[in-house]
Design an enzyme around this catalytic site. Sequence first.
Site, PDB file in Angstrom:
ATOM      1  N   LYS A 111       0.869  -1.147   0.085  1.00 12.64           N
ATOM      2  CA  LYS A 111       0.036   0.002   0.009  1.00 12.64           C
ATOM      3  C   LYS A 111       1.166   1.336   0.038  1.00 12.64           C
ATOM      4  CE  LYS A 111      -4.358  -1.887   0.198  1.00 12.64           C
ATOM      5  NZ  LYS A 111      -5.707  -1.830   0.582  1.00 12.64           N
ATOM      6  N   LYS A 193      -3.142 -10.272  -7.251  1.00 15.03           N
ATOM      7  CA  LYS A 193      -4.525 -10.875  -6.670  1.00 15.03           C
ATOM      8  C   LYS A 193      -5.523  -9.970  -7.150  1.00 15.03           C
ATOM      9  CE  LYS A 193      -5.464  -8.839  -2.138  1.00 15.03           C
ATOM     10  NZ  LYS A 193      -6.645  -8.255  -2.118  1.00 15.03           N
ATOM     11  N   LYS A 196     -10.266  -5.108  -5.117  1.00  9.36           N
ATOM     12  CA  LYS A 196     -11.514  -4.327  -5.335  1.00  9.36           C
ATOM     13  C   LYS A 196     -11.355  -2.898  -5.479  1.00  9.36           C
ATOM     14  CE  LYS A 196     -13.387  -4.664  -0.613  1.00  9.36           C
ATOM     15  NZ  LYS A 196     -12.297  -3.893   0.309  1.00  9.36           N
TER      16      LYS A 196
HETATM   17  P1  ATP Z   1      -8.652  -3.281  -0.917  1.00 14.26           P
HETATM   18  O1  ATP Z   1      -8.508  -3.426  -2.497  1.00 14.26           O
HETATM   19  O2  ATP Z   1      -9.648  -2.181  -0.601  1.00 14.26           O
HETATM   20  O3  ATP Z   1      -7.508  -3.467  -0.011  1.00 14.26           O
HETATM   21  P2  ATP Z   1      -9.459  -6.179  -0.780  1.00 14.26           P
HETATM   22  O4  ATP Z   1     -10.178  -6.438  -2.129  1.00 14.26           O
HETATM   23  O5  ATP Z   1      -8.203  -6.876  -0.639  1.00 14.26           O
HETATM   24  O6  ATP Z   1      -9.312  -4.491  -0.814  1.00 14.26           O
HETATM   25  P3  ATP Z   1     -10.482  -6.245   1.756  1.00 14.26           P
HETATM   26  O7  ATP Z   1     -11.838  -5.505   2.357  1.00 14.26           O
HETATM   27  O8  ATP Z   1      -9.009  -5.837   2.298  1.00 14.26           O
HETATM   28  O9  ATP Z   1     -10.423  -6.480   0.085  1.00 14.26           O
HETATM   29  O10 ATP Z   1     -10.784  -7.854   2.228  1.00 14.26           O
HETATM   30  C1  ATP Z   1     -12.126  -8.549   2.739  1.00 14.26           C
HETATM   31  C2  ATP Z   1     -11.802 -10.006   2.638  1.00 14.26           C
HETATM   32  O11 ATP Z   1     -11.401 -10.550   1.240  1.00 14.26           O
HETATM   33  C3  ATP Z   1     -10.157 -10.535   3.287  1.00 14.26           C
HETATM   34  O12 ATP Z   1     -10.585 -11.472   4.096  1.00 14.26           O
HETATM   35  C4  ATP Z   1      -9.340 -10.823   2.254  1.00 14.26           C
HETATM   36  O13 ATP Z   1      -8.572 -11.587   2.715  1.00 14.26           O
HETATM   37  C5  ATP Z   1     -10.400 -11.452   1.151  1.00 14.26           C
HETATM   38  N1  ATP Z   1      -9.823 -10.967  -0.221  1.00 14.26           N
HETATM   39  C6  ATP Z   1      -9.434 -10.018  -0.614  1.00 14.26           C
HETATM   40  N2  ATP Z   1      -8.815 -10.237  -1.843  1.00 14.26           N
HETATM   41  C7  ATP Z   1      -8.888 -11.665  -2.185  1.00 14.26           C
HETATM   42  C8  ATP Z   1      -8.719 -12.330  -3.339  1.00 14.26           C
HETATM   43  N3  ATP Z   1      -8.265 -11.862  -4.533  1.00 14.26           N
HETATM   44  N4  ATP Z   1      -9.077 -13.726  -3.380  1.00 14.26           N
HETATM   45  C9  ATP Z   1      -9.453 -14.201  -2.206  1.00 14.26           C
HETATM   46  N5  ATP Z   1      -9.751 -13.632  -0.951  1.00 14.26           N
HETATM   47  C10 ATP Z   1      -9.586 -12.110  -1.028  1.00 14.26           C
END
Ligand code: ATP
Length: 330
Positions: A111, A193, A196
């Site tokens: 980040k 990965k 969002k």
């Molecule tokens: P940001 O992009 O805002 O950091 P993020 O997509 O990583 O968001 P989070 O809100 O941080 O999402 O994560 C919510 C949950 O989803 C966490 O348990 C995280 O481990 C899981 N997660 C996030 N991205 C993935 C992915 N690509 N595959 C599987 N699980 C995921």
Amino acid sequence: MKTAFSGIQPTAIPTIGNYLGALRNWVALSKTHRCVYSVVDMHAITVRQDPENLRKRVREVYALILACEPDPENTVLYVQSHVAAHAELSWILSNYTMFGELNRMTQFKDKSAKHADNINAGLFTYPVLQAADILLYDADVVPIGEDQKQHLELARDIALRFNGIYGNVFVVPEPMIPKTGARIMSLLDPARKMDKSDPNPGGYISMLDSRDAVITKCRRAVTDSGSDVRYDPVEKPGVSNLMTIYAICTGKTLEETESDFAGSGYGAFKTAVGEAADALLDPIRRRAQTLIQSPTHLDRLMAREAERAHAVADPVLRRVREVIGLLPRK
Ligand code: ATP
Ligand code: LTN
């Protein structure tokens, strides 16, 4: 009943990666556990947020989780900043967390690279707030995707260190990371990965994307040279990622998926992945859209749930304040 805790950031609409890696297990656990789930808005502000957008997102993410239908009997779903104990315990725990530990966190490094103009202290201490979230509810298990494993290990280390000094104050939590789907990759770059907050929406399937968008994004997903649908994350990361999505969405195994598409080529396979993802998301999307139309209903629910969360968290916070020697609040 054992307790599960987890959180999701209202930074954007959750993706199918969030669903397959985490939310799916939130729902499964709600059948057997007392579950406490949070929309972690205070984590989201470690990255600059537009205020109007943040208010909208919190309601949308809250509605989406409800639309996944965790068992309401066993689930508390609340907004993190509505329960002040999180901020207070986070400050306390920061005094039991070492600079070197936080400095090793890969999410902080990622980040910081992404937001080089805003490497703030909150981004650095983010995992301490996450530890406070979990420890405040005496959570036994934490359903998360693979990317959160390191933060969970730190939360365990903080709990063990604190317990080592003051006795058994905290329950030491275990991560619950699914065998398949724990790390869904970007549709456009299978080395990263699915995120969002990806600036390119072609990389992810949002849980509120229309059927057309879901199918188009799958059809445009980066695959590999060759044409056989075979599971091999090293040689064929793009195809393997789509196979994982297809297999979980349809309830098939990876072997069944391979044989379903033997000799059919990537075109038909990608369309089928899109259709399977849409079939899974469609009922959730419909329920969420209805809930999003009623913000006052959502706000009333949030207020009630914050009180329920507070009732669990407050005795734990009191326990902590007492053992470290803070005078009781009248
Ligand atoms: P940001 O992009 O805002 O950091 P993020 O997509 O990583 O968001 P989070 O809100 O941080 O999402 O994560 C919510 C949950 O989803 C966490 O348990 C995280 O481990 C899981 N997660 C996030 N991205 C993935 C992915 N690509 N595959 C599987 N699980 C995921
Ligand atoms: N840091 C997590 C979100 C999160 C969380 C939590 C997950 C905040 N608090 C407590 C599990 C338990 C993330 O970025 N995915």
